[in-house]
Design a protein around this motif. Sequence first.
Motif, PDB file in Angstrom:
ATOM      1  N   UNK A   1       0.848  -1.179   0.000  1.00  0.00           N
ATOM      2  CA  UNK A   1       0.000   0.000   0.000  1.00  0.00           C
ATOM      3  C   UNK A   1       0.892   1.240   0.000  1.00  0.00           C
ATOM      4  N   UNK A   2       0.661   2.090  -0.953  1.00  0.00           N
ATOM      5  CA  UNK A   2       1.504   3.272  -1.070  1.00  0.00           C
ATOM      6  C   UNK A   2       1.068   4.388  -0.128  1.00  0.00           C
ATOM      7  N   UNK A   3       0.023   4.149   0.591  1.00  0.00           N
ATOM      8  CA  UNK A   3      -0.418   5.168   1.529  1.00  0.00           C
ATOM      9  C   UNK A   3       0.097   4.882   2.939  1.00  0.00           C
ATOM     10  N   UNK A   4      -0.168   3.680   3.400  1.00  0.00           N
ATOM     11  CA  UNK A   4       0.292   3.359   4.753  1.00  0.00           C
ATOM     12  C   UNK A   4       1.650   2.672   4.743  1.00  0.00           C
TER      13      UNK A   4
ATOM     14  N   UNK B   1      -7.341   6.948 -10.758  1.00  0.00           N
ATOM     15  CA  UNK B   1      -7.313   8.407 -10.723  1.00  0.00           C
ATOM     16  C   UNK B   1      -6.112   8.916  -9.937  1.00  0.00           C
ATOM     17  N   UNK B   2      -5.905   8.330  -8.789  1.00  0.00           N
ATOM     18  CA  UNK B   2      -4.806   8.789  -7.939  1.00  0.00           C
ATOM     19  C   UNK B   2      -3.497   8.099  -8.266  1.00  0.00           C
ATOM     20  N   UNK B   3      -3.581   7.072  -9.097  1.00  0.00           N
ATOM     21  CA  UNK B   3      -2.384   6.303  -9.454  1.00  0.00           C
ATOM     22  C   UNK B   3      -1.654   5.849  -8.205  1.00  0.00           C
ATOM     23  N   UNK B   4      -2.404   5.224  -7.352  1.00  0.00           N
ATOM     24  CA  UNK B   4      -1.827   4.778  -6.098  1.00  0.00           C
ATOM     25  C   UNK B   4      -2.399   3.413  -5.744  1.00  0.00           C
ATOM     26  N   UNK B   5      -1.560   2.578  -5.194  1.00  0.00           N
ATOM     27  CA  UNK B   5      -1.988   1.266  -4.741  1.00  0.00           C
ATOM     28  C   UNK B   5      -2.394   1.368  -3.275  1.00  0.00           C
ATOM     29  N   UNK B   6      -3.508   0.775  -2.953  1.00  0.00           N
ATOM     30  CA  UNK B   6      -4.040   0.936  -1.602  1.00  0.00           C
ATOM     31  C   UNK B   6      -4.413  -0.407  -1.007  1.00  0.00           C
ATOM     32  N   UNK B   7      -4.207  -0.495   0.291  1.00  0.00           N
ATOM     33  CA  UNK B   7      -4.710  -1.659   1.004  1.00  0.00           C
ATOM     34  C   UNK B   7      -6.205  -1.454   1.216  1.00  0.00           C
ATOM     35  N   UNK B   8      -6.843  -2.474   1.724  1.00  0.00           N
ATOM     36  CA  UNK B   8      -8.291  -2.372   1.898  1.00  0.00           C
ATOM     37  C   UNK B   8      -8.655  -1.239   2.843  1.00  0.00           C
ATOM     38  N   UNK B   9      -7.869  -1.113   3.884  1.00  0.00           N
ATOM     39  CA  UNK B   9      -8.178  -0.090   4.876  1.00  0.00           C
ATOM     40  C   UNK B   9      -8.037   1.303   4.277  1.00  0.00           C
TER      41      UNK B   9
ATOM     42  N   UNK C   1     -13.924   7.030  -7.894  1.00  0.00           N
ATOM     43  CA  UNK C   1     -12.671   6.697  -8.556  1.00  0.00           C
ATOM     44  C   UNK C   1     -12.706   5.284  -9.091  1.00  0.00           C
ATOM     45  N   UNK C   2     -12.119   5.166 -10.232  1.00  0.00           N
ATOM     46  CA  UNK C   2     -12.028   3.843 -10.835  1.00  0.00           C
ATOM     47  C   UNK C   2     -10.903   3.075 -10.160  1.00  0.00           C
TER      48      UNK C   2
ATOM     49  N   UNK D   1      -0.253  -1.669 -14.713  1.00  0.00           N
ATOM     50  CA  UNK D   1      -0.534  -0.278 -14.391  1.00  0.00           C
ATOM     51  C   UNK D   1       0.491   0.313 -13.431  1.00  0.00           C
ATOM     52  N   UNK D   2       1.309  -0.573 -12.864  1.00  0.00           N
ATOM     53  CA  UNK D   2       2.293  -0.083 -11.906  1.00  0.00           C
ATOM     54  C   UNK D   2       3.705  -0.378 -12.352  1.00  0.00           C
TER      55      UNK D   2
END
Length: 419
Positions: free
Chosen positions: A48-51, A62-70, A85-86, A108-109
Amino acid sequence: MGYVCDFCGEQRSMVYCRSDAACLCLSCDRNVHSANALSKRHSRTLICERCNSHPASVRCAEERISLCQNCDWMGHGTSTSASTHKRQTINSYSGCPSASELSSIWSFVLNVPSRGESTCEQELGLMSIAENSATISWGPTENNIGQNASGVVEVNDRREIAKPGVWLETSSIPESSSVPNNLDQPTKSTNTSLPKLYCPGTKCPAPYEDADFYEDFNMDEMDMNLEHYEELFGVTLNNSEELFENGGIDSLFGTKDMSAADSNCQGAVAAEGSSVGLVNAIQPACSNAASADSMMSTKTEPVLCFTPRAGVPGHANLSFSGLTGESSPGDYQDCGASSMLLMGEPPWGPPCPDGSSPSGNRSDAVMRYKEKKKTRKFEKKVRYASRKARADVRRRVKGRFVKAGDAYDYDPLSHTRSF
DNA sequence: AGGTTCGACTCGACCACACCTGAAT
DNA sequence: GGATTCAGGTGTGGTCGAGTCGAAC
């Protein structure tokens, strides 16, 4: 866990290994998970690129970011604007995939080229790719064979799920009509027993009953951009053409070492991230509580596995199980999830998009389901081995236990009769 | 097309008794 | 509160028979 590879402590971590609970750069991922057969089985996915601490399950286009479920929920579940967002589910994988395969999974990544041959790539036949919750694997020693090669599944619009998609097949459909153009897949394959890809709209041959399952996949974003390999792997690409020579794509799509029987295993279900959402959506409308329970019970990391039934062409066992590997017979039995999926027309599904007869599809699906149910085997789980041991040696009369010392007609130990 | 027969198949009940569980002491 | 005793419930596998289903007539 963080930005830096837990193994080398230098490279930027890219993937998360659930089994090791470790964040690894791609280079270390290859090294670590090519060490032995067990490590090859570790399921990995993007971080996850956020946490930067949990495995990513979806990719926000849209944000071009990989995210965990949370983080996905936090970012998209609460914001009305962001919720549109798609998003795309992100594959997890095991084995030792080549860069090209990773680029296929995560086109995509990771636009990564092949590194060329390596010990890993020499064993690409063992590689497996998991569609998140649906663990898909193939290899010469595995019976549970998956086939989905799609990297993404639409999760914003559930109707996408009902769209005809791509599945792998083992029949002898002419390849010219079966291979999407954007796959760059060699068209010279001559082994008709090998899996093939089918474009939306093509008709699934009869031997495979569960075409409904394979309609979930979309190959649109499958590309083979090979630009950022060095950045990701930290090595120089010697010869990108080796990618094909060494079977990167072939392996990815199972065109190597896949038996016809194995390819009979059709494993395509909604991915983990989307499946949970689907389950949540399904539950209220689900008339079969047990079905929903069965699905919910597997939501942590359900593994959908089709096991080809020996001697029963076209039949496969469908089972769900969690990561623990434990499942009660009840879970196996008619778990409901299977029936719902087999129906092909879930309650949330839209009308038949092409205007064809939904009732016809449904009746077909029901027939397929009944057929499978008929051939399904219920495995009994022994809770007390001691009792089993006693029962195994207990004498019987017409199958019934008899008192010790009484006449018996069957002795499990000696297979003799006392009268 | 509808009814009957027959074979194949599924599934629950049955049995004794060691073991497990919870209440009582 | 912990240990012991006791009663009742549970689970184990092979066989049988009732019920179901589909094919054949």
